[in-house]
Design an enzyme around this catalytic site. Structure first.
Site, PDB file in Angstrom:
ATOM      1  N   SER A 102      49.083  -8.382  59.330  1.00  0.00           N
ATOM      2  CA  SER A 102      50.762  -8.237  59.307  1.00  0.00           C
ATOM      3  C   SER A 102      51.189  -9.333  58.596  1.00  0.00           C
ATOM      4  CB  SER A 102      51.228  -8.252  60.773  1.00  0.00           C
ATOM      5  OG  SER A 102      52.537  -7.928  60.931  1.00  0.00           O
ATOM      6  N   ASP A 241      57.402  -7.048  55.725  1.00  0.00           N
ATOM      7  CA  ASP A 241      56.534  -7.822  56.087  1.00  0.00           C
ATOM      8  C   ASP A 241      55.033  -6.998  55.254  1.00  0.00           C
ATOM      9  OD1 ASP A 241      55.749  -6.183  57.719  1.00  0.00           O
ATOM     10  OD2 ASP A 241      54.997  -7.571  59.137  1.00  0.00           O
ATOM     11  N   ASP A 243      52.422  -5.389  56.110  1.00  0.00           N
ATOM     12  CA  ASP A 243      51.950  -4.195  56.558  1.00  0.00           C
ATOM     13  C   ASP A 243      52.996  -3.213  56.889  1.00  0.00           C
ATOM     14  OD1 ASP A 243      52.635  -5.394  58.929  1.00  0.00           O
ATOM     15  OD2 ASP A 243      51.332  -4.293  60.103  1.00  0.00           O
ATOM     16  N   ASP A 245      55.499  -3.230  58.907  1.00  0.00           N
ATOM     17  CA  ASP A 245      56.144  -2.671  60.133  1.00  0.00           C
ATOM     18  C   ASP A 245      57.377  -3.504  60.434  1.00  0.00           C
ATOM     19  OD1 ASP A 245      54.895  -4.837  60.864  1.00  0.00           O
ATOM     20  OD2 ASP A 245      53.730  -4.183  62.561  1.00  0.00           O
TER      21      ASP A 245
END
Length: 445
Positions: A102, A241, A243, A245
């Site tokens: 992440s 960010d 990833d 999400d």
């Protein structure tokens, strides 16, 4: 979660090359997951990743383990976490696996799972996988080994899904948007979504090289985005960010707009459109200003523990459709099954287009309380600093001084050996002094 050996609040995460993020562990994890998931009858697993260089190594290890258990891997290549959740649903795969850490630096990585319906894997299944990890690897018969293939149109499928969450009657043709993809998984998705909806897009953080993910770009560091928005005289900026999400926005004046403000805008617009069902879920970290602003609108508000899985649990418990963390995880159950930065950002853009209002003006109904967060690193296994009498005493003093017009929150990070000290109140200088006073007490333990 305390009885888990490997799974944390958001899957398994750590520094690449150190246990458990090693090729041999991840291969066995793939095998154990395959053994558990194969019992449910499906033989397909979607595997996505962000842009970290270690993703190549880890997806190969996962695929080998799954194949040994008799399951086939469908690779998406670099793809936002919510895209993997979506593709898992549409392919009717038994599960989706995301290789990502992440918002963490490139040298970290992690593994998290989605179930067949695109939600986080149930605790019982994670526990079954951990139990399987204790056994010796055994390979299925050669004729039953899993295969590997690529979903060649994964990006296009997800782009169309994102666009479908934006109202057909609206366009972004009047907006100039700077988008920052954190050199992460949204780099080939978000700019195309916005352009196809008509926006004039300036893209930054869209040149991943395997080691620059989240490096001074993206939702965790919006300074580059703020500077570019002002330099381009753009209407707003949007940062994701690594990833995809999380989403954080920047208004035309360069002000940061966080997850609390984003949820406020979406909830208020839902209320105006008669589409808001129930209330909104925040977390213990959500700003008091959000709670007060929603209260003025008559929108119920509840706080969950920090972590998107806990936000989702509280939403399901109450039957509500919107939840968010101030870090930028926004969950809109009418649109998605998990936090989706692109989809959440599109709902804010829809509110701007429909009301002909700037992002700055949409935020004006919510007064943010100064909130100071200090992270204190501690040595794992050296005892719990939060239970130390000196820390408790200083915390009590601060809480008494703040009274009913402020809050103190101390909590451990779910993914790193950090104590997060948060102090919130009306006077920024005062809450800053209080936060550092508590942080110093934690450091002294």
């Amino acid at each position: 979660m305390s009885n888990r050996k490997y799974f944390g609040t958001d899957g398994i995460r750590g520094r690449v090359g150190d246990a458990p993020i090693t090729p041999d562990f991840v291969l066995k994890l793939g095998w154990a997951a395959g053994k558990v998931l194969a019992r449910h009858g499906s033989r397909k697993i979607i595997i996505g990743k962000d842009t970290r260089i270690s993703g190549y190594m880890l997806e190969s290890a996962l695929e080998a383990g799954l194949a040994a258990a008799g399951l086939s891997a469908l690779f998406t290549g670099p793809m936002p976490t919510p895209a993997v959740a979506y593709l898992t649903r549409t392919f009717r795969a038994e599960a989706g696996i995301v290789i990502s850490a992440s918002h963490n630096p490139f040298y970290d990585n992690g593994i998290k799972f989605f179930s067949i319906d695109g939600t986080k894997l149930p605790d019982a299944v994670e526990e079954a996988i951990e139990a399987e990890m204790e056994k010796e690897i055994s390979c299925v018969d050669s004729a039953e080994l899993g295969k590997a293939s690529r979903i060649v149109d994964a990006a296009g499928r997800y782009i169309e899904f994102c666009k479908a969450t934006f109202p057909n009657e609206l366009s972004l043709s009047e907006l100039k948007i700077v988008v920052d993809c954190a050199n992460g998984a949204t780099y080939h998705i978000a700019p195309n979504v916005l352009r196809e909806l008509g926006a004039n897009v300036i893209a930054i953080g869209c040149e991943p090289n395997g080691v620059n993910i989240n490096a001074e770009v993206g939702a965790t560091d919006v300074r580059a985005l703020q500077a570019r928005v002002l330099a381009e005289k753009a209407d707003l900026g949007i940062a994701f960010d690594g990833d995809g999400d999380r989403v954080i926005m920047v208004d035309h004046e360069g002000n940061k707009v966080d997850g609390d403000q984003i949820m406020y805008i979406i909830a208020r617009e839902g209320l105006r459109q008669g589409q808001l069902r129930g209330g909104a879920v925040g977390t213990l970290m959500s700003n008091m200003g959000l709670e007060l602003a929603l209260k003025q609108l008559g929108i119920p508000f509840a706080r969950a523990k920090v972590g998107d899985r806990y936000v989702l649990e509280k939403m399901q418990e109450k039957g509500w459709r919107i939840g968010a963390e101030n870090s930028g995880h926004v969950i809109l159950l009418d649109k998605t099954t998990t936090g989706d930065g692109i989809v959440a950002g599109l709902q804010v853009l829809a509110a701007m287009a429909r009301n002909h209002m700037s992002l700055h003006d949409l935020c004006s109904g919510m007064k943010m309380f100064p909130q100071i967060l200090v992270n204190v690193r501690y040595t794992a296994g050296s005892g719990d600093p939060l239970e130390h009498e000196s820390v408790k005493a200083v915390t009590a003093e601060v809480e008494t001084a703040l009274g009913s017009r402020g809050r103190v929150l101390l909590r451990k990070s779910g993914t790193e050996p950090l104590i997060r000290v948060m102090v919130e109140g009306e006077d920024e200088a005062q809450v800053t002094e209080f936060a550092h006073r508590i942080a110093d007490a934690v450091k002294a333990v």
